[in-house]
Every structure is written in structure tokens, then in C-alpha cells.
Design a protein around this motif. Structure first.
Motif, PDB file in Angstrom:
ATOM      1  N   VAL A  19       0.851  -1.202   0.000  1.00 21.55           N
ATOM      2  CA  VAL A  19       0.000   0.000   0.000  1.00 21.55           C
ATOM      3  C   VAL A  19       0.885   1.250   0.000  1.00 21.55           C
ATOM      4  O   VAL A  19       0.744   2.130  -0.839  1.00 21.55           O
ATOM      5  CB  VAL A  19      -0.957  -0.001   1.205  1.00 21.55           C
ATOM      6  CG1 VAL A  19      -1.721   1.312   1.317  1.00 21.55           C
ATOM      7  CG2 VAL A  19      -1.943  -1.169   1.098  1.00 21.55           C
ATOM      8  N   ASN A  20       1.813   1.301   0.949  1.00 25.70           N
ATOM      9  CA  ASN A  20       2.654   2.510   1.057  1.00 25.70           C
ATOM     10  C   ASN A  20       4.057   2.183   1.564  1.00 25.70           C
ATOM     11  O   ASN A  20       4.728   3.056   2.102  1.00 25.70           O
ATOM     12  CB  ASN A  20       1.979   3.536   1.988  1.00 25.70           C
ATOM     13  CG  ASN A  20       1.654   2.933   3.353  1.00 25.70           C
ATOM     14  OD1 ASN A  20       2.261   1.938   3.753  1.00 25.70           O
ATOM     15  ND2 ASN A  20       0.721   3.527   4.062  1.00 25.70           N
ATOM     16  N   ASP A  21       4.481   0.916   1.433  1.00 20.42           N
ATOM     17  CA  ASP A  21       5.761   0.507   2.033  1.00 20.42           C
ATOM     18  C   ASP A  21       6.936   0.668   1.067  1.00 20.42           C
ATOM     19  O   ASP A  21       7.875  -0.117   1.098  1.00 20.42           O
ATOM     20  CB  ASP A  21       5.691  -0.939   2.556  1.00 20.42           C
ATOM     21  CG  ASP A  21       5.514  -1.952   1.450  1.00 20.42           C
ATOM     22  OD1 ASP A  21       4.911  -1.606   0.416  1.00 20.42           O
ATOM     23  OD2 ASP A  21       5.987  -3.098   1.607  1.00 20.42           O
TER      24      ASP A  21
ATOM     25  N   TYR B  33       2.575   4.441  11.499  1.00 22.34           N
ATOM     26  CA  TYR B  33       2.685   3.327  12.449  1.00 22.34           C
ATOM     27  C   TYR B  33       3.203   2.074  11.776  1.00 22.34           C
ATOM     28  O   TYR B  33       2.787   1.770  10.647  1.00 22.34           O
ATOM     29  CB  TYR B  33       1.299   2.939  12.975  1.00 22.34           C
ATOM     30  CG  TYR B  33       0.703   3.862  13.991  1.00 22.34           C
ATOM     31  CD1 TYR B  33       0.773   3.578  15.346  1.00 22.34           C
ATOM     32  CD2 TYR B  33       0.029   5.007  13.604  1.00 22.34           C
ATOM     33  CE1 TYR B  33       0.202   4.410  16.282  1.00 22.34           C
ATOM     34  CE2 TYR B  33      -0.546   5.856  14.539  1.00 22.34           C
ATOM     35  CZ  TYR B  33      -0.452   5.546  15.880  1.00 22.34           C
ATOM     36  OH  TYR B  33      -1.017   6.372  16.800  1.00 22.34           O
ATOM     37  N   MET B  34       4.029   1.327  12.486  1.00 21.18           N
ATOM     38  CA  MET B  34       4.238  -0.058  12.084  1.00 21.18           C
ATOM     39  C   MET B  34       2.878  -0.735  12.166  1.00 21.18           C
ATOM     40  O   MET B  34       2.100  -0.466  13.088  1.00 21.18           O
ATOM     41  CB  MET B  34       5.178  -0.792  13.064  1.00 21.18           C
ATOM     42  CG  MET B  34       6.629  -0.443  12.986  1.00 21.18           C
ATOM     43  SD  MET B  34       7.315  -0.615  11.334  1.00 21.18           S
ATOM     44  CE  MET B  34       7.249  -2.385  11.033  1.00 21.18           C
TER      45      MET B  34
ATOM     46  N   GLU C 123      -0.112 -10.739   5.640  1.00 20.88           N
ATOM     47  CA  GLU C 123       0.439 -10.307   4.349  1.00 20.88           C
ATOM     48  C   GLU C 123       0.468  -8.792   4.210  1.00 20.88           C
ATOM     49  O   GLU C 123       1.024  -8.263   3.244  1.00 20.88           O
ATOM     50  CB  GLU C 123      -0.320 -10.965   3.185  1.00 20.88           C
ATOM     51  CG  GLU C 123      -1.501 -10.175   2.642  1.00 20.88           C
ATOM     52  CD  GLU C 123      -2.832 -10.468   3.341  1.00 20.88           C
ATOM     53  OE1 GLU C 123      -2.806 -11.023   4.461  1.00 20.88           O
ATOM     54  OE2 GLU C 123      -3.885 -10.127   2.779  1.00 20.88           O
ATOM     55  N   LEU C 124      -0.111  -8.075   5.184  1.00 18.72           N
ATOM     56  CA  LEU C 124      -0.077  -6.610   5.124  1.00 18.72           C
ATOM     57  C   LEU C 124       1.059  -6.024   5.962  1.00 18.72           C
ATOM     58  O   LEU C 124       1.372  -4.843   5.839  1.00 18.72           O
ATOM     59  CB  LEU C 124      -1.410  -6.017   5.626  1.00 18.72           C
ATOM     60  CG  LEU C 124      -2.668  -6.384   4.841  1.00 18.72           C
ATOM     61  CD1 LEU C 124      -3.874  -5.660   5.415  1.00 18.72           C
ATOM     62  CD2 LEU C 124      -2.516  -6.040   3.363  1.00 18.72           C
ATOM     63  N   ARG C 125       1.652  -6.837   6.841  1.00 15.78           N
ATOM     64  CA  ARG C 125       2.717  -6.292   7.701  1.00 15.78           C
ATOM     65  C   ARG C 125       4.042  -6.253   6.943  1.00 15.78           C
ATOM     66  O   ARG C 125       4.251  -6.974   5.988  1.00 15.78           O
ATOM     67  CB  ARG C 125       2.879  -7.153   8.952  1.00 15.78           C
ATOM     68  CG  ARG C 125       1.717  -7.064   9.895  1.00 15.78           C
ATOM     69  CD  ARG C 125       2.109  -7.430  11.332  1.00 15.78           C
ATOM     70  NE  ARG C 125       2.733  -8.719  11.483  1.00 15.78           N
ATOM     71  CZ  ARG C 125       3.935  -8.905  12.019  1.00 15.78           C
ATOM     72  NH1 ARG C 125       4.668  -7.884  12.449  1.00 15.78           N
ATOM     73  NH2 ARG C 125       4.430 -10.130  12.139  1.00 15.78           N
TER      74      ARG C 125
ATOM     75  N   THR D  21      12.221  -1.968   6.858  1.00 15.96           N
ATOM     76  CA  THR D  21      11.522  -1.216   5.801  1.00 15.96           C
ATOM     77  C   THR D  21      11.088   0.148   6.330  1.00 15.96           C
ATOM     78  O   THR D  21      11.184   1.165   5.634  1.00 15.96           O
ATOM     79  CB  THR D  21      10.275  -1.996   5.322  1.00 15.96           C
ATOM     80  OG1 THR D  21      10.682  -3.289   4.914  1.00 15.96           O
ATOM     81  CG2 THR D  21       9.568  -1.289   4.184  1.00 15.96           C
ATOM     82  N   ALA D  22      10.624   0.174   7.570  1.00 13.21           N
ATOM     83  CA  ALA D  22      10.163   1.438   8.154  1.00 13.21           C
ATOM     84  C   ALA D  22      11.318   2.418   8.315  1.00 13.21           C
ATOM     85  O   ALA D  22      11.194   3.597   7.960  1.00 13.21           O
ATOM     86  CB  ALA D  22       9.503   1.176   9.505  1.00 13.21           C
TER      87      ALA D  22
END
Ligand code: SF4
Length: 457
Positions: free
Chosen positions: A312-314, A337-338, A347-349, A354-355
Motif C-alpha cells: 500500500v505505502n511501504d 505506524y508499524m 500479508e499486510l505487515r 523497511t520502516a
């Protein structure tokens, strides 16, 4: 006229650096079969949006019809059946999904579960991973930080986000989860008001839920005035995902906006704020811009809290686009937020690494006050920690250890990267319970916090 030639030391900005200003225009919803005859006035009507929200796989099929394949429909049906959150997606969000590529679409990923993409949960995940219920002195109130409390006066939302931290309580029961009951009526809220009154250190109240978009105007005023009447409450924030997925409500539900405005005006000297959640740059359209302008004209300050979501935005580029676009529509990018360790959405984490990498890229690309702080809400109730501030990070095995000296002194809080993002060797280690324990204890030991104080999710 000054004849001195202007020296451009920096090369001209590349055209794509202005992408953040390119908002979706026009009647973009008309390509959806069910909305092809929907005019602008109807699409902007918040009641029409609520009434036509998609809640089941069959409703999804009836809305997008032959735009999706039979395989996709079967996949969605399997996903709806296995999700810990109920599904509810506004027509606005449905219209923003690229149905030619729904599997990878960032809006689809947030709201429509698919059976084929689900991954097993991390073995150390729990349903209420932030342990909010342990810090809840009365139903519907979380008192974790010294001077701040979270008031949860309802459990419904205009959409249900798959990544929701509060999937233990929000929305109707699902096949997998019986929800915890929150205080949902003005009578039940009195206990929370009484508790806040008795704790003079509480200065900052976040009103969330659920989503305050769903509170009727009279209850917005009731809650706002009750909190304003408590002398030591200095700030309050109304939290909603609504403007990201149903911005037209701000344009067409005048009574609701008037209620928020009245509370803000009455408490202006205390500094009231509205907090939103935008996650994908595609969520911001001409309708959003118009809605945010309306809030801005009324002097309502809007802050955004995004969740870092895989696909999404990673990525550096997408997060930068989101942050710049938020600033463009007068929304302050406050936190990223993480993704919490929430059931059924592995599958979304993504990873702590990456953060930190994304944060380094975003910082410096716009003004400092418009640069979000990347935080990890430490599992086990440590509260929000700057994502860079881990005491120790075992990147190979995906274990980050945080301390929270002002929240829960002397304790270690552990966040785990999703296992499928680790090397094959590390994935094999996570398959054995004894090795898991060893790896975690070793990481906590290296963090210098001490085994006996370990708090696990
Ligand atoms: S709007 Fe907020 S409370 Fe509601 S489902 Fe989304 S994240 Fe959860």
C-alpha cells in the motif's frame, strides 16, 4: 530591473516530483457497473454512501459485476469467510480500486480480504496485541500514558479496515472472533467521564472507537462538552478514517460538521484537533481536497496517522507521494505506524527495517513539520516508540526490542517482523518453538533489559 542572472544551483525538479498535485478528477465512479448512472449529487450524498456500502462477497459481485473474473469472486468469498474483521467498503473506496489489477491494488488490500493472499499468523501474535484491555479501568477507556487516555464510545465504522488494531472489539462478530463489548451509550459513557474527572493528570483525550464519523451530531456535542467541562482536560482529538474513505460526509452532512465545529469553537483556547487516517495516495481525490478545504476554512486542524502497509505505502516513492499529497490538501502527516500484529492480515505487515529505510528517505523531502514520525506501538502495551529507537534489532530473525521508560519502566517490548519476509534459514528457525524462545531471549539479553522483565505480545 535587476540584471544579475539568477544562478540555479540545483537542477530543476523532475516532472514526477509534482505527481502529488495530480488528484483524481471528474466522475471517476462511473466505470463501476453499479454506479454508471449515479450523478455527482447522489455520489456526494453521505447517506447514499452509507446505504450502498459493500458488506458481503455477493454485494461486491453485484456492484462490480463482470469487471471481476469468477476466480476473483471465489477468492473474495473465501477471504470474507476467514477474515477476523467484518467487511464494509464505501462506494467511494470501491470506485478507487483498480479492478483490472485488484490483487495488488492498495485500496483493495486494505478493505477486501482474499483467501489466496492470507498468510499464517506470526506464532507470537495475540488478538489484542497492544493489551489495551489490561489498561482499561472502565469499559471503553484505555489509560496507558500518564497524561493521555483513549475514549472508545462506539464500535462501528463507516468502513472496516483489515489492519484494525482493535479487531478484538470493532464491528459485528465474525466467524472467527466474538467481539469484546465497549460502552456504547451515553449512560455507559458516564463511568469514563467520572474516571477522567478523578485523574487530574489526564490532559489529552483521544475520542476514537470505532469511528467518530458514525456518532450522531448530538453525541459529538455531548462528548465534546462533557470533556470540555472537566477543567484539567486540555486537549481532545476526534479520530476518524472517514475523510479518507467517505470525504463527502464533510461536504453534505452539515449537522455533523456543525457539531464538531461547535465543540472546536467552544474549546478553541484548549486546542482541539481532528485526527484522520489516510494510507494510500489514491485515497485523496478532488472530493477530499474540497472537504479538507471546508475544515480548514472553519479553523479545524487535521492531523493524519498512516499505517505502514505492505503493498500500500511501504516503498520510498509511495510514502513520499502520500506525505506530499497530505500536505497539499492541508493535512498534517503526523505519524506512520508499524502495522500492529493483528490477526489474519500477516500479508499486510512489513519489517522494522523497511520502516527505518522509508523514514530516512521521506525525511528531507518536505518541511520538517510535515514529516511524519515513524512509530512502533510496542506489543504488550509499551506505547508508541520511535521506530529507530529499538534497544536491539536482530534483523536476520526479525526481532526488535523496545523499552518504554516513561510508560512501563524496566520492561522490554518485542515487535516481530513477518516471517515470510525473512531468509529461508530464519523461517526454519521460527518453525521450532524452543528456538523461537531462545532467539527472543537472546535479543532481549542483548538489548540489556533482562529476561525476567520480558513482556511478549
Ligand atoms: S476506522 Fe479505525 S477503528 Fe474502524 S476499522 Fe478502521 S482502524 Fe479500526
Amino acid at each position: 530591473m535587476n540584471e544579475t542572472a539568477i544562478r540555479h544551483l540545483k537542477p530543476a525538479a523532475a516532472p514526477e516530483q509534482f505527481d502529488y498535485k495530480q488528484l483524481k478528477q471528474g466522475e471517476f465512479w462511473r466505470h463501476i457497473p453499479a454506479y454508471k448512472d449515479v450523478d455527482e449529487a447522489t455520489f456526494l450524498d453521505h447517506l447514499w454512501q452509507q446505504k450502498n456500502a459493500v458488506k458481503t462477497a455477493d454485494e461486491l459481485l453485484a456492484t462490480i459485476k463482470d469487471v471481476c473474473t469468477p476466480e476473483f469472486y471465489a477468492d473474495a468469498k473465501a477471504g470474507f469467510g476467514r477474515a477476523p474483521m467484518a467487511v464494509r467498503v464505501s462506494p467511494y473506496a470501491i470506485s478507487l480500486i483498480d479492478w483490472n489489477d485488484p490483487i495488488d491494488d492498495p485500496i483493495r488490500r486494505q478493505f477486501v480480504p482474499l483467501g489466496s493472499t492470507l498468510l499464517p499468523d506470526h506464532p507470537r501474535l495475540t488478538l489484542d496485541s497492544l493489551h489495551e484491555q489490561d489498561d482499561s479501568p472502565v469499559p471503553g477507556l484505555v489509560h496507558r500514558y500518564v497524561d493521555k487516555a483513549l475514549f472508545l464510545p462506539l464500535n462501528t465504522c463507516p468502513v472496516y479496515c483489515r489492519f484494525c488494531t482493535r479487531s478484538y472489539a470493532i464491528g459485528p462478530d465474525t466467524e472467527n472472533v466474538d467481539k469484546v463489548s465497549l460502552a456504547k451509550t451515553p449512560k455507559q459513557w458516564q463511568d469514563a467521564f467520572a474516571y477522567i474527572s478523578e485523574r487530574p493528570e489526564l490532559e489529552d483525550i483521544v475520542i476514537s472507537g470505532g469511528d467518530v464519523y458514525q456518532l450522531p451530531p448530538k453525541n459529538i456535542e455531548l462528548i465534546g462538552n462533557a470533556l470540555l467541562d472537566i477543567p484539567h482536560v486540555r486537549r481532545m482529538r476526534f479520530a476518524t478514517k472517514g475523510p479518507a474513505i467517505m470525504p463527502m460526509k464533510i461536504l453534505t452532512h452539515d449537522e455533523w460538521l456543525d457539531a464538531i465545529s461547535k465543540v472546536v469553537e467552544r474549546g478553541r483556547t484548549l486546542g482541539k484537533e481532528v485526527v484522520l487516517h489516510f494510507n494510500a495516495p489514491e485515497e485523496i481525490t478532488w472530493i477530499t481536497e474540497k472537504a479538507m478545504r471546508r475544515l480548514f476554512e472553519r479553523g479545524i486542524f487535521v492531523r493524519n496517522q498512516s499505517v505502514l502497509i505492505r503493498g500500500v505505502n511501504d516503498s520510498r516513492r509511495r510514502m513520499q507521494l502520500l506525505v506530499k499529497r497530505l500536505g497539499h490538501v492541508n493535512v498534517h502527516p503526523y505519524y506512520v505506524y508499524m502495522h500492529d500484529m493483528v490477526k489474519g492480515v500477516e500479508e499486510l505487515r512489513t519489517t522494522i527495517w523497511t520502516a527505518t529505510d522509508t523514514e530516512k528517505f521521506v525525511r528531507g523531502s518536505t518541511a520538517g513539520f510535515n514529516t511524519p514520525t515513524f512509530v512502533c506501538d510496542a506489543p504488550g502495551g509499551g506505547g508508541k516508540r520511535d521506530v529507530h529507537s529499538y534497544e536491539y534489532y536482530d534483523r536476520e530473525n526479525g526481532i526488535a526490542v523496545y523499552a518504554a521508560p516513561s510508560v512501563k519502566p524496566g520492561k522490554a517490548f518485542v515487535y516481530f517482523d513477518p516471517i515470510d519476509k525473512l531468509s529461508p534459514d530464519a523461517q526454519a528457525r521460527w518453525a521450532v518453538r524452543e528456538i523461537q524462545d531462545q532467539m527472543i531471549r537472546e535479543a532481549v539479553r542483548k538489548a540489556g533489559v533482562g529476561d525476567e522483565q520480558l513482556v511478549l505480545a
